[in-house]
Design a protein around this motif. Structure first.
Motif, PDB file in Angstrom:
ATOM      1  N   LYS A   2     -23.851  36.974  35.926  1.00  0.00           N
ATOM      2  CA  LYS A   2     -24.903  37.869  36.423  1.00  0.00           C
ATOM      3  C   LYS A   2     -24.463  38.456  37.756  1.00  0.00           C
ATOM      4  O   LYS A   2     -23.905  37.761  38.598  1.00  0.00           O
ATOM      5  N   ASP A  35     -34.423  29.207  43.197  1.00  0.00           N
ATOM      6  CA  ASP A  35     -33.272  28.293  43.237  1.00  0.00           C
ATOM      7  C   ASP A  35     -31.963  29.053  43.468  1.00  0.00           C
ATOM      8  O   ASP A  35     -31.081  28.573  44.182  1.00  0.00           O
ATOM      9  N   THR A  36     -31.841  30.252  42.904  1.00  0.00           N
ATOM     10  CA  THR A  36     -30.642  31.071  43.125  1.00  0.00           C
ATOM     11  C   THR A  36     -30.579  31.538  44.574  1.00  0.00           C
ATOM     12  O   THR A  36     -29.518  31.506  45.199  1.00  0.00           O
ATOM     13  N   ALA A  39     -29.597  28.540  46.728  1.00  0.00           N
ATOM     14  CA  ALA A  39     -28.180  28.197  46.526  1.00  0.00           C
ATOM     15  C   ALA A  39     -27.277  29.203  47.229  1.00  0.00           C
ATOM     16  O   ALA A  39     -26.282  28.829  47.860  1.00  0.00           O
ATOM     17  N   THR A  43     -24.722  28.451  50.339  1.00  0.00           N
ATOM     18  CA  THR A  43     -23.307  28.779  50.210  1.00  0.00           C
ATOM     19  C   THR A  43     -22.835  29.748  51.293  1.00  0.00           C
ATOM     20  O   THR A  43     -21.777  29.555  51.881  1.00  0.00           O
ATOM     21  N   ASP A  85     -23.022  35.526  40.112  1.00  0.00           N
ATOM     22  CA  ASP A  85     -23.091  34.153  39.614  1.00  0.00           C
ATOM     23  C   ASP A  85     -22.203  34.072  38.387  1.00  0.00           C
ATOM     24  O   ASP A  85     -22.514  34.620  37.338  1.00  0.00           O
ATOM     25  N   GLY A  87     -21.004  31.471  36.120  1.00  0.00           N
ATOM     26  CA  GLY A  87     -21.067  30.111  35.604  1.00  0.00           C
ATOM     27  C   GLY A  87     -21.398  29.072  36.657  1.00  0.00           C
ATOM     28  O   GLY A  87     -20.858  27.968  36.648  1.00  0.00           O
ATOM     29  N   GLY A  88     -22.276  29.425  37.586  1.00  0.00           N
ATOM     30  CA  GLY A  88     -22.680  28.482  38.622  1.00  0.00           C
ATOM     31  C   GLY A  88     -21.909  28.621  39.928  1.00  0.00           C
ATOM     32  O   GLY A  88     -22.297  28.066  40.945  1.00  0.00           O
ATOM     33  N   THR A  89     -20.797  29.355  39.917  1.00  0.00           N
ATOM     34  CA  THR A  89     -20.056  29.630  41.148  1.00  0.00           C
ATOM     35  C   THR A  89     -20.535  30.966  41.688  1.00  0.00           C
ATOM     36  O   THR A  89     -20.571  31.957  40.953  1.00  0.00           O
ATOM     37  N   LEU A  90     -20.905  30.984  42.964  1.00  0.00           N
ATOM     38  CA  LEU A  90     -21.436  32.202  43.576  1.00  0.00           C
ATOM     39  C   LEU A  90     -20.372  32.919  44.396  1.00  0.00           C
ATOM     40  O   LEU A  90     -19.576  32.279  45.094  1.00  0.00           O
TER      41      LEU A  90
END
Length: 104
Positions: A2, A35-36, A39, A43, A85, A87-90
């Motif tokens: 995304k 939550d995004t 996070a 980060t 995003d 796969g969970g890595t920003l």
């Protein structure tokens, strides 16, 4: 994958074009999930707020002093773009480092 940004942002459109299959989510129409947002702030810290934007320059000094998460909730366009995003890595922005990391 995304890409969070603005549909009218040239940099976000470049990222979307370079990453076929990624969904470009317009944060004005669909605000970031809490939550995004948290996070991303954990980060990237205060770098998540684009203090060079016209939105920032239009804010009164008192509002600029608000906590970054509150500012981004009230003014989504203040977020530095794009936020990707993968796969969970920003990733933040669309610099050469981010392009290289996502090209493979």
């Amino acid at each position: 994958m995304k890409i969070y940004g603005l549909k009218t942002c040239d940099t976000c459109r470049k990222a979307a074009k370079a990453l076929p299959g990624a969904d470009l989510v317009d944060i004005r129409a669909e605000p970031l999930a809490e939550d995004t947002l948290r996070a991303a702030h954990e980060t990237f810290g205060d770098a998540l707020v684009n203090t060079r934007s016209t939105t920032w320059r239009g804010l009164p000094e008192a509002e600029r002093a608000a906590p970054p998460l509150d500012l981004l909730r009230r003014h989504p366009a203040l977020m530095k773009r794009p936020l990707i995003d993968a796969g969970g890595t920003l990733y933040l922005g669309w610099g050469k480092d981010v392009q290289a990391a996502l090209a493979g």
